[in-house]
Design a protein around this motif. Structure first.
Motif, PDB file in Angstrom:
ATOM      1  N   ILE A   1     -11.328  30.383  -1.649  1.00 17.79           N
ATOM      2  CA  ILE A   1     -11.906  29.759  -2.934  1.00 17.79           C
ATOM      3  C   ILE A   1     -12.829  28.600  -2.585  1.00 17.79           C
ATOM      4  CG2 ILE A   1      -9.290  29.816  -3.933  1.00 17.79           C
ATOM      5  CD1 ILE A   1      -9.102  26.796  -3.364  1.00 17.79           C
ATOM      6  N   GLY A   2     -12.991  28.537  -1.443  1.00 15.85           N
ATOM      7  CA  GLY A   2     -14.124  27.534  -0.899  1.00 15.85           C
ATOM      8  C   GLY A   2     -13.637  26.344  -0.215  1.00 15.85           C
ATOM      9  N   ARG A   3     -14.710  25.777   0.430  1.00 14.48           N
ATOM     10  CA  ARG A   3     -14.337  24.436   1.314  1.00 14.48           C
ATOM     11  C   ARG A   3     -14.182  23.169   0.155  1.00 14.48           C
ATOM     12  NH1 ARG A   3     -13.747  28.522   4.586  1.00 14.48           N
ATOM     13  NH2 ARG A   3     -15.700  29.135   5.895  1.00 14.48           N
ATOM     14  N   LYS A   4     -14.921  23.164  -0.771  1.00 13.47           N
ATOM     15  CA  LYS A   4     -15.029  21.894  -1.376  1.00 13.47           C
ATOM     16  C   LYS A   4     -13.959  21.612  -2.306  1.00 13.47           C
ATOM     17  CE  LYS A   4     -19.016  20.890  -3.241  1.00 13.47           C
ATOM     18  NZ  LYS A   4     -20.294  20.843  -3.724  1.00 13.47           N
ATOM     19  N   PRO A   5     -13.429  22.769  -3.034  1.00 14.31           N
ATOM     20  CA  PRO A   5     -12.227  22.353  -3.928  1.00 14.31           C
ATOM     21  C   PRO A   5     -10.909  21.867  -3.110  1.00 14.31           C
ATOM     22  CG  PRO A   5     -13.259  24.637  -4.550  1.00 14.31           C
ATOM     23  CD  PRO A   5     -13.846  24.264  -3.247  1.00 14.31           C
ATOM     24  N   VAL A   6     -10.762  22.562  -1.721  1.00 18.26           N
ATOM     25  CA  VAL A   6      -9.493  22.053  -0.873  1.00 18.26           C
ATOM     26  C   VAL A   6      -9.735  20.795  -0.527  1.00 18.26           C
ATOM     27  CG1 VAL A   6      -8.127  22.777   0.883  1.00 18.26           C
ATOM     28  CG2 VAL A   6      -9.365  24.518  -0.407  1.00 18.26           C
ATOM     29  N   PHE A   7     -11.057  20.473   0.013  1.00 22.95           N
ATOM     30  CA  PHE A   7     -11.172  19.143   0.855  1.00 22.95           C
ATOM     31  C   PHE A   7     -11.007  17.962  -0.350  1.00 22.95           C
ATOM     32  CE2 PHE A   7     -13.865  15.611   1.990  1.00 22.95           C
ATOM     33  CZ  PHE A   7     -13.509  15.563   3.529  1.00 22.95           C
ATOM     34  N   ILE A   8     -11.595  18.275  -1.599  1.00 25.46           N
ATOM     35  CA  ILE A   8     -11.974  17.189  -2.615  1.00 25.46           C
ATOM     36  C   ILE A   8     -10.207  16.942  -3.148  1.00 25.46           C
ATOM     37  CG2 ILE A   8     -12.751  16.649  -4.697  1.00 25.46           C
ATOM     38  CD1 ILE A   8     -15.218  17.959  -3.994  1.00 25.46           C
ATOM     39  N   THR A   9      -9.676  17.990  -3.127  1.00 23.88           N
ATOM     40  CA  THR A   9      -8.291  18.115  -3.948  1.00 23.88           C
ATOM     41  C   THR A   9      -7.502  16.945  -2.770  1.00 23.88           C
ATOM     42  OG1 THR A   9      -8.428  19.941  -5.067  1.00 23.88           O
ATOM     43  CG2 THR A   9      -6.028  19.123  -4.530  1.00 23.88           C
ATOM     44  N   GLY A  10      -7.592  17.211  -1.441  1.00 22.36           N
ATOM     45  CA  GLY A  10      -6.963  16.553  -0.406  1.00 22.36           C
ATOM     46  C   GLY A  10      -7.299  14.963  -0.665  1.00 22.36           C
ATOM     47  N   CYS A  11      -8.786  14.590  -0.944  1.00 19.87           N
ATOM     48  CA  CYS A  11      -8.929  13.263  -1.045  1.00 19.87           C
ATOM     49  C   CYS A  11      -8.209  12.706  -2.362  1.00 19.87           C
ATOM     50  CB  CYS A  11     -10.657  13.273  -1.281  1.00 19.87           C
ATOM     51  SG  CYS A  11     -11.254  13.700   0.351  1.00 19.87           S
ATOM     52  N   VAL A  12      -8.304  13.100  -3.209  1.00 24.90           N
ATOM     53  CA  VAL A  12      -7.653  12.609  -4.675  1.00 24.90           C
ATOM     54  C   VAL A  12      -6.182  12.521  -4.377  1.00 24.90           C
ATOM     55  CG1 VAL A  12      -7.047  13.186  -7.174  1.00 24.90           C
ATOM     56  CG2 VAL A  12      -9.513  13.964  -6.058  1.00 24.90           C
ATOM     57  N   GLY A  13      -5.671  13.378  -3.875  1.00 26.17           N
ATOM     58  CA  GLY A  13      -4.000  13.215  -3.317  1.00 26.17           C
ATOM     59  C   GLY A  13      -3.668  11.833  -2.549  1.00 26.17           C
ATOM     60  N   MET A  14      -4.834  11.980  -1.732  1.00 26.51           N
ATOM     61  CA  MET A  14      -4.641  10.707  -0.734  1.00 26.51           C
ATOM     62  C   MET A  14      -4.838   9.369  -1.303  1.00 26.51           C
ATOM     63  SD  MET A  14      -6.353  11.887   2.953  1.00 26.51           S
ATOM     64  CE  MET A  14      -7.673  12.878   2.631  1.00 26.51           C
ATOM     65  N   ILE A  15      -5.716   9.407  -2.274  1.00 22.09           N
ATOM     66  CA  ILE A  15      -5.896   8.088  -2.896  1.00 22.09           C
ATOM     67  C   ILE A  15      -4.484   7.692  -3.714  1.00 22.09           C
ATOM     68  CG2 ILE A  15      -7.401   6.906  -4.662  1.00 22.09           C
ATOM     69  CD1 ILE A  15      -9.614   8.610  -3.690  1.00 22.09           C
ATOM     70  N   VAL A  16      -4.018   8.506  -4.295  1.00 20.88           N
ATOM     71  CA  VAL A  16      -2.678   8.212  -5.209  1.00 20.88           C
ATOM     72  C   VAL A  16      -1.546   7.828  -4.290  1.00 20.88           C
ATOM     73  CG1 VAL A  16      -1.185   9.005  -6.715  1.00 20.88           C
ATOM     74  CG2 VAL A  16      -3.523   9.730  -7.104  1.00 20.88           C
ATOM     75  N   LEU A  17      -1.451   8.876  -3.189  1.00 18.26           N
ATOM     76  CA  LEU A  17      -0.312   8.749  -2.496  1.00 18.26           C
ATOM     77  C   LEU A  17      -0.223   7.404  -1.294  1.00 18.26           C
ATOM     78  CD1 LEU A  17       0.341  12.585  -1.816  1.00 18.26           C
ATOM     79  CD2 LEU A  17       1.963  10.820  -2.985  1.00 18.26           C
ATOM     80  N   VAL A  18      -1.548   7.194  -0.933  1.00 19.92           N
ATOM     81  CA  VAL A  18      -1.720   6.160   0.047  1.00 19.92           C
ATOM     82  C   VAL A  18      -1.011   4.727  -0.636  1.00 19.92           C
ATOM     83  CG1 VAL A  18      -3.906   5.324  -0.148  1.00 19.92           C
ATOM     84  CG2 VAL A  18      -2.846   5.002   2.044  1.00 19.92           C
ATOM     85  N   ILE A  19      -1.414   4.457  -1.727  1.00 19.49           N
ATOM     86  CA  ILE A  19      -0.926   3.468  -2.474  1.00 19.49           C
ATOM     87  C   ILE A  19       0.491   3.393  -2.763  1.00 19.49           C
ATOM     88  CG2 ILE A  19      -1.272   1.865  -4.754  1.00 19.49           C
ATOM     89  CD1 ILE A  19      -4.152   3.036  -4.988  1.00 19.49           C
ATOM     90  N   ALA A  20       0.983   4.393  -3.039  1.00 15.50           N
ATOM     91  CA  ALA A  20       2.378   4.583  -3.224  1.00 15.50           C
ATOM     92  C   ALA A  20       3.400   4.412  -2.196  1.00 15.50           C
ATOM     93  CB  ALA A  20       2.637   6.011  -4.106  1.00 15.50           C
ATOM     94  N   TYR A  21       2.714   4.890  -0.991  1.00 16.57           N
ATOM     95  CA  TYR A  21       3.622   5.188   0.368  1.00 16.57           C
ATOM     96  C   TYR A  21       3.517   3.684   0.935  1.00 16.57           C
ATOM     97  CZ  TYR A  21       4.222   5.160   5.494  1.00 16.57           C
ATOM     98  OH  TYR A  21       4.632   5.235   6.692  1.00 16.57           O
TER      99      TYR A  21
END
Length: 447
Positions: free
Chosen positions: A311-331
């Motif tokens: 599906i391409g490099r960008k969709p996977v990479f950017i999805t990971g960044c969004v997930g990290m922003i949410v989860l690092v605060i929660a963690y």
């Protein structure tokens, strides 16, 4: 230089048996070599979080711990220098030569750290020697993952570059797993064993690690695309100058994308110290959490690499960044409210943060970053850009410790991390997609 067009391209021809064998050898060597290289690199971070402060950096309050964690970051100062050195060596003389030199330097520096007397024995020379050896570790690490990633990506079949290159960073994650896991049984020995001698054992074992890695890398073959560049005299004498002249935007974007890697230090070093010293969680449990979470990355990284081929490099990479922003605060929020016997939410959020969100971005950069450059400056381009971005990431544990201070400001730490990760996602959004571009044409159209 010729450039590619945006027109659809025919499907890549199937790889022949010889190419597949070379690709597998490169991926295997990259995985094993990077595992052992980063085992050496990460055992220092674990030791700095748990043991080095009273032995080498005595100080009042949190000052000594900040200095101890800062030694983790000093290696990132020399990583850009290493990137220039090893990148030049790898682009002019060959990937194999550069990678062999990297592992020998790393092994020697790590072994010496295990032998250094404490501050009580030789005074100020103790932290000086430790810092100097850590700088050599950084010099070595500046060329490791870029070289392995470039070699694996260049040797891979056209339609599977993401999958094969991902094994390099899976090796780095495995190195982190081993560097945490080796301390777990040692921590079970009662008394002052760890502070007296036990912490030195993982460092002294690095001599065996070095011998194994040298043996593996002696069997590497140079990628065909690099050999062709040498035969056609297309190598660049000073890759850094060539890159600054022709690829400055690519270098800036990659440096920005690399900021998300601060999550390694934040999770495996800062939260290790925070969880044990503030939340009161045992060393063994925090080390177990780090080990399990990073073991998850080893499993998920090839899957994410394969997904990026589809599906391409960008969709996977950017999805990971969004997930990290949410989860690092929660963690970090869960960790600040945890305590002995009340860590189930910390475990769930830590595994989601590292094994899935972080992995989505981490699996992609070993292929996405080198794909921005042509073969004759690919090693240097990835290495220099990546290491420039990692300078901030390397000091993340010390910065987080300073932000947290004596007042348990976990929210400030999480906002710092989220801001850096957001920069990574924005830079990825501005970077051209490269998944379907033929290997021979990568980097020829400058955007």
């Amino acid at each position: 230089m010729p450039s590619h067009t945006a027109a659809p391209r025919p499907a890549a021809p199937p790889a022949d048996a010889a190419q597949l064998k070379n690709a597998r050898n490169a991926a295997t060597s990259g995985f094993v070599g990077t595992t052992l290289e980063y085992y050496d690199f990460y055992i220092f971070a674990t030791a700095a979080a748990l043991y080095l402060q009273p032995l080498f950096f005595p100080g009042e309050g949190s000052a000594g711990q900040i200095f101890a964690l800062a030694t983790v970051g000093v290696s990132y100062v020399t990583r850009p220098i290493g990137a220039i050195l090893w990148g030049w060596l790898g682009d002019v003389l060959g990937r194999k030569t550069s990678l062999m030199a990297c592992i020998v330097m790393m092994g020697v520096a790590t072994f010496i750290i295990g032998l250094v007397p404490t501050y009580e024995t030789i005074g100020i020379w103790a932290p000086i020697i430790v810092v100097l050896m850590r700088l050599l570790q950084g010099l070595s690490a500046g060329g490791e993952s870029p070289g392995s990633a470039s070699l694996s990506m260049e040797a891979a079949p056209e339609h599977r570059r993401g999958f094969y290159a991902s094994w390099t960073i899976a090796g780095a994650s495995m190195g982190l797993v081993l560097s945490s896991a080796i301390f777990i049984p040692l921590n079970l020995i009662p008394g002052d064993f760890m502070l007296d001698f036990g912490w030195r054992i993982p460092f002294l074992l690095s001599i065996l690690v070095t011998v194994v890695t040298v043996f593996m890398r002696a069997r590497l073959q140079e990628p065909e695309v690099f050999e062709e560049a040498k035969e056609q005299e297309e190598t660049v004498k000073v890759p850094l100058f060539f890159l600054l002249k022709h690829y400055p935007l690519q270098m800036i974007r990659i440096a920005g994308m690399a900021l998300f890697i601060l999550m390694v230090g934040l999770f495996s070093t800062f939260s290790l110290a925070y969880g044990t010293q503030v939340a009161g969680i045992s060393n063994a449990e925090m080390l177990a959490l780090i080990t399990v979470s990073n073991m998850g990355t080893v499993i998920m990284i090839p899957i994410m690499g394969h997904l990026s081929d589809k599906i391409g490099r960008k969709p996977v990479f950017i999805t990971g960044c969004v997930g990290m922003i949410v989860l690092v605060i929660a963690y970090l929020g869960a960790l600040s409210n945890a305590g002995p016997g009340n860590t189930w939410l910390v475990w769930i959020l830590g595994i989601l943060l590292i094994s899935f969100a972080y992995t989505a971005s981490n699996a992609i950069y070993p292929v996405f970053f080198p794909e921005q450059f042509p073969a004759q400056v690919r090693y240097s381009g990835m290495a220099i850009s990546l290491m420039a971005g990692l300078v901030l990431a390397g000091f993340a544990p010390a910065i987080a410790q300073a932000i947290n201070g004596e007042n348990n400001n976990w929210l400030g730490v999480s906002f710092f991390a989220a801001g850096c990760i957001a920069v990574s996602g924005i830079c990825a959004l501005l970077t051209p997609e490269t998944a379907k571009i033929p290997t021979a044409e990568l980097g020829l159209k400058r955007q």
